[in-house]
Design a protein around this motif. Structure first.
Motif, PDB file in Angstrom:
ATOM      1  N   PHE A  64      16.923  -4.796   5.724  1.00 37.21           N
ATOM      2  CA  PHE A  64      16.108  -4.453   6.589  1.00 37.21           C
ATOM      3  C   PHE A  64      16.217  -3.420   7.532  1.00 37.21           C
ATOM      4  CE2 PHE A  64      15.869  -8.987   5.870  1.00 37.21           C
ATOM      5  CZ  PHE A  64      14.507  -9.103   5.004  1.00 37.21           C
ATOM      6  N   HIS A  88      14.094   0.720  -1.419  1.00 36.77           N
ATOM      7  CA  HIS A  88      13.193  -0.240  -1.068  1.00 36.77           C
ATOM      8  C   HIS A  88      12.469  -0.061   0.248  1.00 36.77           C
ATOM      9  CE1 HIS A  88      15.017  -2.461   2.387  1.00 36.77           C
ATOM     10  NE2 HIS A  88      16.132  -1.955   1.936  1.00 36.77           N
ATOM     11  N   TRP A  90      11.073  -2.147   2.879  1.00 40.82           N
ATOM     12  CA  TRP A  90      10.808  -3.651   3.513  1.00 40.82           C
ATOM     13  C   TRP A  90      11.778  -3.479   4.759  1.00 40.82           C
ATOM     14  CZ3 TRP A  90      11.767  -9.384   1.479  1.00 40.82           C
ATOM     15  CH2 TRP A  90      11.019 -10.034   2.079  1.00 40.82           C
ATOM     16  N   TYR A 108      18.186 -10.291   3.142  1.00 35.84           N
ATOM     17  CA  TYR A 108      17.069 -11.304   3.151  1.00 35.84           C
ATOM     18  C   TYR A 108      17.772 -12.635   2.918  1.00 35.84           C
ATOM     19  CZ  TYR A 108      13.692 -14.451   0.985  1.00 35.84           C
ATOM     20  OH  TYR A 108      12.957 -15.356   0.562  1.00 35.84           O
ATOM     21  N   THR A 140       5.053  -9.681   6.540  1.00 40.04           N
ATOM     22  CA  THR A 140       5.348  -8.371   5.555  1.00 40.04           C
ATOM     23  C   THR A 140       5.753  -8.947   4.257  1.00 40.04           C
ATOM     24  OG1 THR A 140       7.710  -8.579   6.165  1.00 40.04           O
ATOM     25  CG2 THR A 140       6.365  -7.048   7.424  1.00 40.04           C
ATOM     26  N   THR A 142       4.309  -8.486   1.417  1.00 37.34           N
ATOM     27  CA  THR A 142       4.088  -7.534   0.284  1.00 37.34           C
ATOM     28  C   THR A 142       5.496  -6.690   0.129  1.00 37.34           C
ATOM     29  OG1 THR A 142       3.451  -5.756   1.658  1.00 37.34           O
ATOM     30  CG2 THR A 142       1.741  -7.010   1.072  1.00 37.34           C
ATOM     31  N   GLN A 143       6.404  -6.984   0.964  1.00 38.79           N
ATOM     32  CA  GLN A 143       7.888  -6.368   0.921  1.00 38.79           C
ATOM     33  C   GLN A 143       7.477  -4.660   0.975  1.00 38.79           C
ATOM     34  OE1 GLN A 143      10.122  -7.679  -2.391  1.00 38.79           O
ATOM     35  NE2 GLN A 143       9.518  -9.870  -1.965  1.00 38.79           N
ATOM     36  N   LEU A 144       6.817  -4.300   1.850  1.00 39.42           N
ATOM     37  CA  LEU A 144       6.800  -3.034   2.361  1.00 39.42           C
ATOM     38  C   LEU A 144       6.018  -2.956   3.645  1.00 39.42           C
ATOM     39  CD1 LEU A 144       7.113  -0.078   1.480  1.00 39.42           C
ATOM     40  CD2 LEU A 144       4.630  -0.162   0.437  1.00 39.42           C
ATOM     41  N   THR A 145       6.700  -2.044   4.626  1.00 46.03           N
ATOM     42  CA  THR A 145       5.966  -1.926   5.931  1.00 46.03           C
ATOM     43  C   THR A 145       5.790  -0.443   5.953  1.00 46.03           C
ATOM     44  OG1 THR A 145       8.291  -1.562   7.118  1.00 46.03           O
ATOM     45  CG2 THR A 145       7.430  -3.886   6.781  1.00 46.03           C
ATOM     46  N   ARG A 166      10.364  -3.690  -5.210  1.00 49.02           N
ATOM     47  CA  ARG A 166       9.319  -4.304  -4.200  1.00 49.02           C
ATOM     48  C   ARG A 166       8.763  -5.413  -5.122  1.00 49.02           C
ATOM     49  NH1 ARG A 166       3.423  -2.033  -2.587  1.00 49.02           N
ATOM     50  NH2 ARG A 166       2.977  -3.398  -0.959  1.00 49.02           N
ATOM     51  N   ASN A 167       8.691  -6.762  -4.137  1.00 47.06           N
ATOM     52  CA  ASN A 167       8.248  -7.944  -4.722  1.00 47.06           C
ATOM     53  C   ASN A 167       8.821  -8.516  -6.103  1.00 47.06           C
ATOM     54  OD1 ASN A 167       6.341  -8.513  -2.679  1.00 47.06           O
ATOM     55  ND2 ASN A 167       4.600  -7.267  -3.855  1.00 47.06           N
ATOM     56  N   VAL A 203       0.518   0.014   2.173  1.00 51.53           N
ATOM     57  CA  VAL A 203       1.055  -1.057   1.990  1.00 51.53           C
ATOM     58  C   VAL A 203       0.402  -2.035   1.077  1.00 51.53           C
ATOM     59  CG1 VAL A 203       2.851  -0.957   3.841  1.00 51.53           C
ATOM     60  CG2 VAL A 203       0.839  -2.423   4.070  1.00 51.53           C
TER      61      VAL A 203
END
Length: 355
Positions: A64, A88, A90, A108, A140, A142-145, A166-167, A203
Motif C-alpha cells: 500500500f 495498482h 490501492w 495485503y 477501500t 474497491t481497491q482504489l483510493t 484492481r479487484n 474510485v
C-alpha cells in the motif's frame, strides 16, 4: 513486439501463449556475463513455468506504499521479462497518520495476518491498530483510493500501455491527454463494437465509455450490457470457487504418510487421493452451478476484506489448468492425466465448466 499474421482476426489463448513464449526465448540478451546469463535463464525458466496462468489469473500481492510496489512473486517475472509495467492504485494516504502506522509496509497478505494477530492480542494499543487496519480494508474495498488515483495519473506516462490490477482483475491501461483509460473487455460489451475504452477518473468505477479515438460513446443498449455483465459475474463466481477448491486440494499431508513406504505403495496412495479429489471436485462443480442459478443478478462474491473473486477470461475460454489471482487466489497444477470421473464426463463438455 509480437506481430500476428496478416488477416488474422481471432487468436486462441493457446496460440497467444506460444507467441509470448517464443518472444521470451528470442528476447534473451546476447552480450552478457555468465552470471547474468544464468540469472536470466533462471528467470526465463520460472516465467515459462507459470505462463499458462495468464489464461486464468496470476498470484500478485499489493503493498500500500506505491502504485508499482508489489510483493515479489515468481508471477511478477513475466511482467519484467516482457517489459510491461504493472500498476495498482490501492494506497494509504500519507496524511492519515493512524492508518499509515497501522498498515506500515505490509503487503495485503501480511496485513490480514496482522489484523488477526492484533485482534487476539491483550495489548489495547495493538487491538486498536488492528481495528484501524481492518477499517482501512473495509473502507477501500474497491481497491482504489483517491490518493492512489492521483499517484497513478502522475506515474503513468502519456501514451504508455501498461497493466492495471484492481479487484483481482488485470486491465490494459493507457493515458491519453492526461486522462487514464482502461480497455473494455467485459462480456457485456461483446456486441458494442464502438465501445473500446472506459475512463478511470474516480474510485466508484462509473467511468465514461469511449471509442478507439477516445471520443465519448455510450453503449447503444444498456440493458444488453447489464445482462452480459451479470453473466460475466456468474462465470467469475464459478471459476473463483473452482480455484479456491483447487488450492485446498493441492496440499498433501505428508506427515500422515508412514516412513519407509515403497514407491509403489506411495503411488497407490497418491492415486487414491487424486481419485477422491476428482470425485469431490465434480460434485462441488454441480453444486456451484446450481448456486449460480439462485444468485442471478445478486452481484459479486466478496470475502470479509471486501475482495471480489474473479478470473480474467470467461470460463468457456479456459482450456488448461486453472490458476488464481492472489491473496485470495489459489495455486493450480495442470492435471497430467484425466481422472476416472473426468473421462466419464467428457461427453458432457457442453454443460460443464472446463478447467
Amino acid at each position: 513486439q509480437i506481430k500476428l499474421p496478416p488477416m488474422m482476426e481471432i487468436i486462441t489463448a493457446e496460440q497467444l501463449m506460444e507467441y509470448l513464449g517464443d518472444y521470451i526465448l528470442d528476447a534473451k540478451p546476447k552480450e552478457i556475463s555468465e552470471i547474468q546469463r544464468l540469472n536470466y535463464e533462471q528467470n526465463m525458466s520460472d516465467a515459462m513455468a507459470i505462463l499458462h496462468k495468464l489464461q486464468t489469473g496470476l498470484d500478485v500481492n499489493v503493498k500500500f506504499t506505491g502504485v508499482r510496489v508489489f510483493e515479489y512473486t515468481p508471477e511478477c517475472i513475466v511482467f519484467d521479462l516482457l517489459d510491461i509495467p504493472l500498476y495498482h492504485g490501492w494506497l494509504v494516504d500519507p496524511q492519515v497518520a493512524d492508518i499509515v502506522k497501522a498498515v506500515g509496509n505490509c503487503s495485503y497478505n501480511q496485513l490480514v495476518e496482522k489484523i488477526i494477530s492484533c485482534k487476539q492480542s491483550e495489548n489495547s494499543e495493538l487491538v486498536s491498530e488492528g481495528f484501524v487496519a481492518e477499517q482501512f480494508l473495509n473502507n477501500t474495498a474497491t481497491q482504489l483510493t483517491y490518493h492512489g488515483l492521483c499517484e497513478l495519473t502522475s506515474a503513468v506516462q502519456e501514451g504508455e500501455l501498461c497493466v492495471f490490477f484492481r479487484n483481482n482483475h488485470f486491465s490494459t491501461m493507457t493515458k491519453y491527454k492526461g486522462q487514464l483509460y482502461l480497455l473494455v473487455t467485459d462480456q457485456g460489451f461483446l456486441t458494442e463494437e464502438k465501445v473500446v475504452w472506459e475512463s478511470l477518473h474516480n474510485v466508484d468505477g462509473d467511468g465514461n465509455f469511449c471509442d478507439s479515438e477516445f471520443h465519448l460513446r455510450p453503449p447503444s443498449d444498456p440493458e444488453t450490457v447489464y445482462r452480459g455483465q451479470q453473466d460475466q459475474i456468474d462465470q467469475d463466481y464459478l471459476m473463483a470457487l473452482s480455484l479456491q477448491q483447487e488450492q485446498q486440494n493441492q496440499e498433501i499431508n505428508w506427515e500422515q504418510i508412514p516412513e519407509g513406504i515403497s514407491d509403489l505403495e506411495l503411488a497407490k496412495k497418491l492415486q487414491e487421493e487424486e481419485d477422491r479429489r476428482a470425485s469431490q471436485y465434480y460434485q462441488e462443480q454441480e453444486q456451484a452451478a446450481a448456486q449460480v442459478q439462485v444468485r442471478k443478478h445478486s452481484g459479486c462474491i466478496c470475502n470479509d476484506a471486501g475482495f471480489v473473486a474473479h478470473v480474467i477470461f470467461p470460463t468457456q475460454q479456459v482450456q488448461g489448468a486453472a490458476s488464481p489471482a492472489s491473496a485470495r487466489q489459489s495455486g493450480s497444477n495442470e492435471r497430467k492425466r484425466k481422472e476416472p470421473r473426468e473421462k466419464e464426463r467428457e461427453k458432457e463438455k457442453n454443460s460443464c465448466v472446463l478447467l
